[in-house]
Scaffold this motif. Structure first.
Motif, PDB file in Angstrom:
ATOM      1  N   PRO A   1       0.813  -1.233   0.000  1.00 20.49           N
ATOM      2  CA  PRO A   1       0.000   0.000   0.000  1.00 20.49           C
ATOM      3  C   PRO A   1       0.842   1.278   0.000  1.00 20.49           C
ATOM      4  O   PRO A   1       0.465   2.276  -0.635  1.00 20.49           O
ATOM      5  N   LYS A   2       1.971   1.256   0.698  1.00 20.25           N
ATOM      6  CA  LYS A   2       2.798   2.457   0.757  1.00 20.25           C
ATOM      7  C   LYS A   2       3.386   2.780  -0.612  1.00 20.25           C
ATOM      8  O   LYS A   2       3.406   3.948  -1.053  1.00 20.25           O
ATOM      9  N   ALA A   3       3.863   1.750  -1.331  1.00 24.56           N
ATOM     10  CA  ALA A   3       4.438   1.972  -2.655  1.00 24.56           C
ATOM     11  C   ALA A   3       3.376   2.453  -3.640  1.00 24.56           C
ATOM     12  O   ALA A   3       3.616   3.343  -4.471  1.00 24.56           O
ATOM     13  N   ILE A   4       2.193   1.860  -3.542  1.00 26.31           N
ATOM     14  CA  ILE A   4       1.107   2.293  -4.423  1.00 26.31           C
ATOM     15  C   ILE A   4       0.728   3.735  -4.135  1.00 26.31           C
ATOM     16  O   ILE A   4       0.506   4.545  -5.053  1.00 26.31           O
ATOM     17  N   ALA A   5       0.660   4.102  -2.845  1.00 23.49           N
ATOM     18  CA  ALA A   5       0.332   5.485  -2.466  1.00 23.49           C
ATOM     19  C   ALA A   5       1.381   6.457  -2.974  1.00 23.49           C
ATOM     20  O   ALA A   5       1.058   7.559  -3.449  1.00 23.49           O
ATOM     21  N   ASN A   6       2.641   6.075  -2.905  1.00 24.67           N
ATOM     22  CA  ASN A   6       3.709   6.953  -3.396  1.00 24.67           C
ATOM     23  C   ASN A   6       3.611   7.167  -4.905  1.00 24.67           C
ATOM     24  O   ASN A   6       3.833   8.280  -5.396  1.00 24.67           O
ATOM     25  N   ARG A   7       3.268   6.116  -5.636  1.00 28.18           N
ATOM     26  CA  ARG A   7       3.128   6.254  -7.090  1.00 28.18           C
ATOM     27  C   ARG A   7       1.943   7.131  -7.451  1.00 28.18           C
ATOM     28  O   ARG A   7       1.993   7.899  -8.404  1.00 28.18           O
ATOM     29  N   ILE A   8       0.868   6.996  -6.687  1.00 29.37           N
ATOM     30  CA  ILE A   8      -0.310   7.838  -6.946  1.00 29.37           C
ATOM     31  C   ILE A   8       0.018   9.301  -6.671  1.00 29.37           C
ATOM     32  O   ILE A   8      -0.367  10.205  -7.423  1.00 29.37           O
ATOM     33  N   LYS A   9       0.751   9.562  -5.597  1.00 25.30           N
ATOM     34  CA  LYS A   9       1.120  10.942  -5.269  1.00 25.30           C
ATOM     35  C   LYS A   9       2.061  11.547  -6.300  1.00 25.30           C
ATOM     36  O   LYS A   9       2.027  12.751  -6.566  1.00 25.30           O
TER      37      LYS A   9
END
Length: 393
Positions: A9-17
């Motif tokens: 989830p953290k990596a996905i959130a970083n890519r979205i940001k």
């Protein structure tokens, strides 16, 4: 602790940001790196790679600024040429579309401080036509591509060649007509005097074969018959004259009737031949507002056209509120009344005639009306489209 996995989830959130545009204040043009927050930008400025880039830029800062300015100019003009061509467009529209790309060159890294300065520079360099208006600066790209110039020259040459061909054809036709007239001998009319070779000879006029024969018969009869026969011949001649006068009068009446019918047919044919116009507004008709730019207060509301300006614009008085609005015909549509109501034809061969709506055909989006004014009063017309008539106030 190692980096997060790709699907955590953290990596996905970083890519979205990291997607889309970020704040310009946290972007490093030298390193071409976008930071998401102030802390990230501070850490980047303290990094060894950033310090190395600063040392390189400090050796020759003008070279780096010229490089970024050239890249910005080329990308901006390429977008203007490809997206808008030679159309006149607001400079801010082009700039907003340019900066929507995430990897674009920022203007604060170039020699121009503002978009206005860049627009003026384009005008001074002859790359674009620029003009200032109350709404801002407008630019128009000047296409100096050799291929485009060659194509324009070919089109002009072709037009000139077509005109030359038309002139040659016209001259050839005139020459043919002149030669044809020269080959023929034009007969000039000759006028002679009315003269007699012998004074004793009688002058006779042969008007028609029947008249000659009848005159000859009567002369022979008159020479052999008595006065009573002359009376009978005179009475028969008077009867013939009366019959001929009656027949001529009847033929004249028929001609008059035929001419009146022809006149009506000509009027109808002329109306059918009348070309449709691209304007349809008429005073005292009821229309409906279809544009949403005026808000929900006026959307789908009806009004009466009080005045038509320049064929395409109307002053509409709202039925509900009484407000007066100045609207273009593209923001209005006609109103179809119930059968039996009065309407006005707005376009086509019966334009300007009032009538009564008889029926509506929803499958073909047309109606049947009865004309009530003009020389075609009482005529029943089918297939009148919805947009060609409207309800009268």
């Amino acid at each position: 602790m190692g980096k997060s996995d790709f699907l955590t989830p953290k990596a996905i959130a970083n890519r979205i940001k990291s997607k889309g545009l970020q704040k310009l204040r946290w972007y490093c043009q030298m390193c071409q790196k976008q930071c998401r927050d102030e802390n990230g930008f501070k850490c980047h400025c303290m990094s060894e790679s950033h310090q190395r880039q600063l040392l390189l830029a400090s050796e020759n800062p003008q070279q780096f600024m010229d490089y970024f300015s050239e890249e910005f100019r080329n990308d901006f003009l390429e977008l203007l040429r490809r997206r808008f061509g030679t159309k006149r467009v607001h400079n801010n529209i082009v700039y907003n579309e340019y900066i929507s790309h995430r990897e674009h060159i920022h203007m604060n890294a170039t020699q121009w401080e503002t978009l206005t300065d860049f627009t003026k520079w384009l005008g001074r360099e002859g790359l674009c036509k620029v003009d200032e208006t109350p709404k801002g600066w407008y630019i128009q790209y000047i296409d100096r591509d050799p291929e485009t110039i060659r194509r324009q020259l070919e089109l002009e040459k072709k037009k000139k060649q077509d005109l030359d061909d038309e002139e040659k054809t016209a001259k050839f036709i005139e020459e043919q007509v002149r030669r044809g007239l020269e080959g023929k001998e034009q007969e000039a009319p000759t006028f002679t005097e009315l003269s007699r070779e012998n004074d004793e000879e009688k002058v006779t006029f042969n008007l028609s074969k029947g008249a000659c024969s009848s005159s000859g018969a009567t002369s022979s009869k008159s020479s052999t018959l008595g006065p009573s026969a002359l009376k009978t011949i005179g009475s028969s001649a008077s009867v013939k004259r009366k019959e001929s006068s009656q027949s001529s009068a009847q033929s004249k009446e028929k001609k008059k009737k035929k001419s009146a019918l022809d006149e009506i047919m000509e009027i109808e044919e002329e109306k059918k031949r009348t070309a449709r116009t691209d304007y349809w507004l008429q005073p005292e008709i009821i229309v409906k507002i279809i544009t949403k730019k005026l808000g929900e207060k006026y959307h789908k509301k009806k009004g009466i056209v009080k005045e038509v300006i320049d064929k395409y614009t109307a002053v509409v008085k709202m039925i509900d509120s009484g407000d007066k609005l100045k609207l273009d015909q593209t923001h209005l549509e006609t109103v179809i009344p119930a059968p039996g109501k009065r309407i006005l034809v707005l376009n086509g061969g019966y334009r300007g005639n009032e009538g009564t709506l008889e029926s509506i055909n929803e499958k073909t989006f047309s109606a049947t009306i009865i004309i009530e004014t003009g020389p075609l009063k009482g005529r029943r017309v089918e297939g009148i489209q919805y947009e060609d008539f409207s309800k009268l106030a």
